[in-house]
Scaffold this motif. Structure first.
Motif, PDB file in Angstrom:
ATOM      1  N   THR A 108       0.833  -1.201   0.000  1.00  0.00           N
ATOM      2  CA  THR A 108       0.000   0.000   0.000  1.00  0.00           C
ATOM      3  C   THR A 108       0.867   1.249   0.000  1.00  0.00           C
ATOM      4  N   GLN A 109       0.488   2.215  -0.825  1.00  0.00           N
ATOM      5  CA  GLN A 109       1.219   3.484  -0.894  1.00  0.00           C
ATOM      6  C   GLN A 109       1.255   4.139   0.480  1.00  0.00           C
ATOM      7  N   GLY A 110       2.431   4.555   0.907  1.00  0.00           N
ATOM      8  CA  GLY A 110       2.589   5.251   2.174  1.00  0.00           C
ATOM      9  C   GLY A 110       2.993   4.353   3.333  1.00  0.00           C
ATOM     10  N   VAL A 111       2.939   3.042   3.163  1.00  0.00           N
ATOM     11  CA  VAL A 111       3.335   2.122   4.230  1.00  0.00           C
ATOM     12  C   VAL A 111       4.841   1.924   4.179  1.00  0.00           C
ATOM     13  N   ARG A 112       5.494   2.144   5.307  1.00  0.00           N
ATOM     14  CA  ARG A 112       6.940   1.928   5.396  1.00  0.00           C
ATOM     15  C   ARG A 112       7.268   0.573   6.002  1.00  0.00           C
ATOM     16  N   GLU A 113       6.474   0.180   7.025  1.00  0.00           N
ATOM     17  CA  GLU A 113       6.807  -1.030   7.765  1.00  0.00           C
ATOM     18  C   GLU A 113       5.571  -1.578   8.453  1.00  0.00           C
ATOM     19  N   LEU A 114       5.523  -2.879   8.558  1.00  0.00           N
ATOM     20  CA  LEU A 114       4.476  -3.556   9.315  1.00  0.00           C
ATOM     21  C   LEU A 114       5.060  -3.836  10.689  1.00  0.00           C
ATOM     22  N   ALA A 115       4.694  -2.999  11.684  1.00  0.00           N
ATOM     23  CA  ALA A 115       5.291  -3.087  13.014  1.00  0.00           C
ATOM     24  C   ALA A 115       4.736  -4.260  13.817  1.00  0.00           C
ATOM     25  N   ALA A 116       3.450  -4.535  13.678  1.00  0.00           N
ATOM     26  CA  ALA A 116       2.816  -5.651  14.401  1.00  0.00           C
ATOM     27  C   ALA A 116       1.654  -6.156  13.565  1.00  0.00           C
ATOM     28  N   TYR A 117       1.427  -7.458  13.675  1.00  0.00           N
ATOM     29  CA  TYR A 117       0.350  -8.071  12.893  1.00  0.00           C
ATOM     30  C   TYR A 117      -0.218  -9.257  13.664  1.00  0.00           C
ATOM     31  N   SER A 118      -1.539  -9.360  13.664  1.00  0.00           N
ATOM     32  CA  SER A 118      -2.182 -10.539  14.237  1.00  0.00           C
ATOM     33  C   SER A 118      -3.492 -10.773  13.493  1.00  0.00           C
ATOM     34  N   SER A 119      -3.868 -12.036  13.437  1.00  0.00           N
ATOM     35  CA  SER A 119      -5.135 -12.383  12.811  1.00  0.00           C
ATOM     36  C   SER A 119      -5.790 -13.497  13.611  1.00  0.00           C
TER      37      SER A 119
ATOM     38  N   THR B  80      -5.612  -7.348  12.756  1.00  0.00           N
ATOM     39  CA  THR B  80      -5.151  -6.130  13.408  1.00  0.00           C
ATOM     40  C   THR B  80      -3.697  -5.923  13.012  1.00  0.00           C
ATOM     41  N   ALA B  81      -3.405  -4.755  12.486  1.00  0.00           N
ATOM     42  CA  ALA B  81      -2.047  -4.453  12.042  1.00  0.00           C
ATOM     43  C   ALA B  81      -1.651  -3.057  12.496  1.00  0.00           C
ATOM     44  N   THR B  82      -0.480  -2.950  13.064  1.00  0.00           N
ATOM     45  CA  THR B  82       0.102  -1.651  13.386  1.00  0.00           C
ATOM     46  C   THR B  82       1.140  -1.374  12.313  1.00  0.00           C
ATOM     47  N   ILE B  83       0.964  -0.246  11.638  1.00  0.00           N
ATOM     48  CA  ILE B  83       1.847   0.074  10.522  1.00  0.00           C
ATOM     49  C   ILE B  83       2.539   1.417  10.747  1.00  0.00           C
ATOM     50  N   ASN B  84       3.785   1.460  10.329  1.00  0.00           N
ATOM     51  CA  ASN B  84       4.520   2.721  10.302  1.00  0.00           C
ATOM     52  C   ASN B  84       4.374   3.272   8.889  1.00  0.00           C
ATOM     53  N   THR B  85       3.873   4.491   8.813  1.00  0.00           N
ATOM     54  CA  THR B  85       3.625   5.121   7.527  1.00  0.00           C
ATOM     55  C   THR B  85       4.579   6.293   7.334  1.00  0.00           C
ATOM     56  N   ILE B  86       4.497   6.907   6.176  1.00  0.00           N
ATOM     57  CA  ILE B  86       5.338   8.084   5.922  1.00  0.00           C
ATOM     58  C   ILE B  86       4.904   9.271   6.770  1.00  0.00           C
ATOM     59  N   TYR B  87       3.725   9.162   7.431  1.00  0.00           N
ATOM     60  CA  TYR B  87       3.205  10.251   8.261  1.00  0.00           C
ATOM     61  C   TYR B  87       3.219   9.915   9.749  1.00  0.00           C
ATOM     62  N   GLY B  88       3.506   8.687  10.123  1.00  0.00           N
ATOM     63  CA  GLY B  88       3.477   8.275  11.524  1.00  0.00           C
ATOM     64  C   GLY B  88       2.954   6.856  11.637  1.00  0.00           C
ATOM     65  N   THR B  89       2.513   6.502  12.828  1.00  0.00           N
ATOM     66  CA  THR B  89       2.053   5.143  13.102  1.00  0.00           C
ATOM     67  C   THR B  89       0.539   5.108  13.275  1.00  0.00           C
ATOM     68  N   THR B  90      -0.084   4.050  12.790  1.00  0.00           N
ATOM     69  CA  THR B  90      -1.520   3.859  12.964  1.00  0.00           C
ATOM     70  C   THR B  90      -1.818   2.370  13.073  1.00  0.00           C
ATOM     71  N   THR B  91      -2.998   2.068  13.581  1.00  0.00           N
ATOM     72  CA  THR B  91      -3.449   0.681  13.695  1.00  0.00           C
ATOM     73  C   THR B  91      -4.676   0.488  12.850  1.00  0.00           C
ATOM     74  N   VAL B  92      -4.690  -0.605  12.097  1.00  0.00           N
ATOM     75  CA  VAL B  92      -5.798  -0.950  11.226  1.00  0.00           C
ATOM     76  C   VAL B  92      -6.448  -2.206  11.794  1.00  0.00           C
ATOM     77  N   GLN B  93      -7.785  -2.155  11.955  1.00  0.00           N
ATOM     78  CA  GLN B  93      -8.529  -3.323  12.407  1.00  0.00           C
ATOM     79  C   GLN B  93      -9.640  -3.567  11.424  1.00  0.00           C
ATOM     80  N   ALA B  94      -9.727  -4.793  10.929  1.00  0.00           N
ATOM     81  CA  ALA B  94     -10.758  -5.115   9.947  1.00  0.00           C
ATOM     82  C   ALA B  94     -11.208  -6.554  10.145  1.00  0.00           C
ATOM     83  N   THR B  95     -12.469  -6.787   9.826  1.00  0.00           N
ATOM     84  CA  THR B  95     -13.037  -8.134   9.882  1.00  0.00           C
ATOM     85  C   THR B  95     -13.618  -8.450   8.518  1.00  0.00           C
ATOM     86  N   PHE B  96     -13.308  -9.635   8.052  1.00  0.00           N
ATOM     87  CA  PHE B  96     -13.757 -10.056   6.730  1.00  0.00           C
ATOM     88  C   PHE B  96     -14.578 -11.323   6.860  1.00  0.00           C
TER      89      PHE B  96
END
Length: 116
Positions: free
Chosen positions: A77-88, A100-116
């Protein structure tokens, strides 16, 4: 990076003018990750090779492969630098996959949570 916000139902937010967008923020990249994960391979008519291969990821005997496919989509994904933490977590009774993924982006860190 400018990304239109989504509401709780996954629909675009309108009516708030500039407040309806994430701009140059970790949340913009986080939403880009989530929408990329939700796009199924073959769904976008302009490029049917783009998307998450859900038909190969979710199914019987795929426990060892779906995490790698999801991580690859996140890191691509554009803007993602690193996958800091990941769990499923896969709930086989409800057939739901929670990521649930914690990602380091070009703007800072954020957490993404999604259910499929």
């Amino acid at each position: 990076m400018r990304y239109r916000k989504l509401d709780a139902d996954g629909d675009y937010v309108f009516g708030g003018q500039q407040a309806d967008f994430y701009k140059d923020s970790p949340e913009a990249v986080g939403q880009a990750v989530e929408t990329r994960l939700r796009l199924a391979r073959g769904e976008w008519f302009l490029d049917t090779t783009e998307g998450t291969p859900w038909d190969q990821v979710l199914g019987k005997y795929t426990a060892g492969t779906y995490d790698a496919a999801i991580r690859q989509r996140i890191l691509g994904t554009q803007g993602v630098r690193e996958l800091a933490a990941y769990s499923s977590t896969l709930n086989s009774e409800t057939r739901a996959l929670s990521v649930t993924a914690t990602i380091n982006t070009i703007y800072g860190t954020t957490t993404v949570q999604a259910t499929f």
